[in-house]
Scaffold this active site. Structure first.
Site, short mmCIF file in Angstrom:
data_model
loop_
_atom_site.label_atom_id
_atom_site.label_comp_id
_atom_site.label_asym_id
_atom_site.label_seq_id
_atom_site.Cartn_x
_atom_site.Cartn_y
_atom_site.Cartn_z
N LEU A 186 32.36 67.84 61.54
CA LEU A 186 31.69 66.70 62.15
C LEU A 186 30.39 67.19 62.76
O LEU A 186 30.30 68.33 63.21
CB LEU A 186 32.54 66.07 63.26
CG LEU A 186 33.80 65.29 62.89
CD1 LEU A 186 34.44 64.75 64.16
CD2 LEU A 186 33.50 64.17 61.93
N ASP A 187 29.39 66.31 62.80
CA ASP A 187 28.16 66.65 63.51
C ASP A 187 28.49 67.02 64.96
O ASP A 187 29.44 66.47 65.55
CB ASP A 187 27.20 65.46 63.55
CG ASP A 187 26.71 65.06 62.17
OD1 ASP A 187 26.81 65.89 61.25
OD2 ASP A 187 26.22 63.93 62.04
N ARG A 188 27.71 67.88 65.53
CA ARG A 188 27.94 68.30 66.91
C ARG A 188 28.07 67.12 67.88
O ARG A 188 28.98 67.09 68.72
CB ARG A 188 26.82 69.24 67.36
CG ARG A 188 26.97 69.73 68.79
CD ARG A 188 25.78 70.55 69.22
NE ARG A 188 25.89 71.02 70.59
CZ ARG A 188 24.92 71.66 71.24
NH1 ARG A 188 23.78 71.89 70.64
NH2 ARG A 188 25.11 72.04 72.49
N THR B 63 29.03 64.08 67.36
CA THR B 63 30.08 63.12 66.99
C THR B 63 31.44 63.61 67.47
O THR B 63 31.76 64.79 67.37
CB THR B 63 30.12 62.94 65.46
OG1 THR B 63 28.82 62.57 64.99
CG2 THR B 63 31.12 61.88 65.05
#
Length: 256
Positions: free
Chosen positions: A66-68, A70
């Site tokens: 996951l994106d940081r 998110t």
């Protein structure tokens, strides 16, 4: 298998266990935490994979990220063989992924965002800067609200709560796609609207991206039964939803 709260309490650990069996270990990632080790995560002293290993008590294998900024569901495998199977599930789009997001404006009741995206790499070559990747995101609008505050040029401000289903898995896909349809996600410092981000920060105390990996559904890689893993939004996210009048809507979604 639902983990006991005792296991979460055994460590000074900011993550929560969502699912555990002999082959799978799923946790909820807090916003702001990297999944893998990076130069920045070394500076901060922690990253999700290591924290998950601390909880599980043994080695784990990442299969996605996951994106940081998110938050939400992240799945790990307990063996390299299962990791390969799960990675293939992701590659073949055999895992149903759903995210919740708060976006600017009133989105359509439902929609499909089918828009190619440039591949994001750390140090892109001129060819990579032009390379387009297929990207598709389906979404459903769960709730809408309008507040009597002129955040931008309009006398009132509108927001929507959406359930997004990314069919492909491009980097920053959901964030970029909602920017593409002029409904950027609140709290997005890369693709969002600075005025609305500041409004939420100043009035709701929210300093994070309002994007959360809500659930994943897939066939168990060993036993074959259907696994659905759901992660309720964190307290900060739920507080914003409550202030926008969406608490009951979110609770109904969680109850499904």
């Amino acid at each position: 298998m639902t983990p006991s709260t005792e296991k979460n309490a055994n460590f000074n650990n900011p993550i929560k266990v969502l699912y555990e069996d002999e082959y799978l270990f799923a946790v909820t990632k807090p916003p702001g935490m990297f999944v893998h080790r990076t130069a920045l995560s070394r500076e901060r002293g922690f990253f999700l994979l290591q924290e998950a290993r601390n909880l599980y008590g043994s080695h784990l294998y990442p299969v996605h990220r996951l994106d940081r900024p998110t938050s939400g569901v992240v799945i790990f495998a307990t063996t390299p063989q299962v990791a390969r199977v799960l990675a293939e599930y992701f590659r073949k789009k055999e895992i149903e992924k759903y995210y919740i997001a708060v976006v600017r404006g009133w989105t359509d009741t439902s929609g499909v965002i089918d828009s190619h995206l440039v591949k994001i790499t750390e140090n892109p070559t001129p060819v990579e800067q032009l390379k387009q990747q297929e990207a598709v995101t389906k979404y459903e609008t769960i709730a809408r609200t309008e507040i009597p505050v002129a955040v931008s040029r309009y006398p009132t401000s509108r927001y929507s709560l959406v359930l997004a289903n990314p069919i492909t898995g491009r980097r920053h896909q959901i964030r970029r796609h909602f920017k593409h349809i002029s409904h950027p996600i609140i709290g997005d410092v890369l693709y969002g609207d600075g005025k609305h981000n500041r409004f939420f920060r100043d009035n709701f105390g929210i300093k994070r991206l309002l994007l959360h990996s809500f659930s994943m559904k897939f066939k168990h890689p060993v036993y074959g039964h259907t696994v659905k893993i759901t992660s309720p939004p964190g307290d900060d996210f739920m507080e914003v939803l409550s202030k926008l009048g969406w608490k009951e809507v979110m609770e109904a979604l969680l109850a499904k």
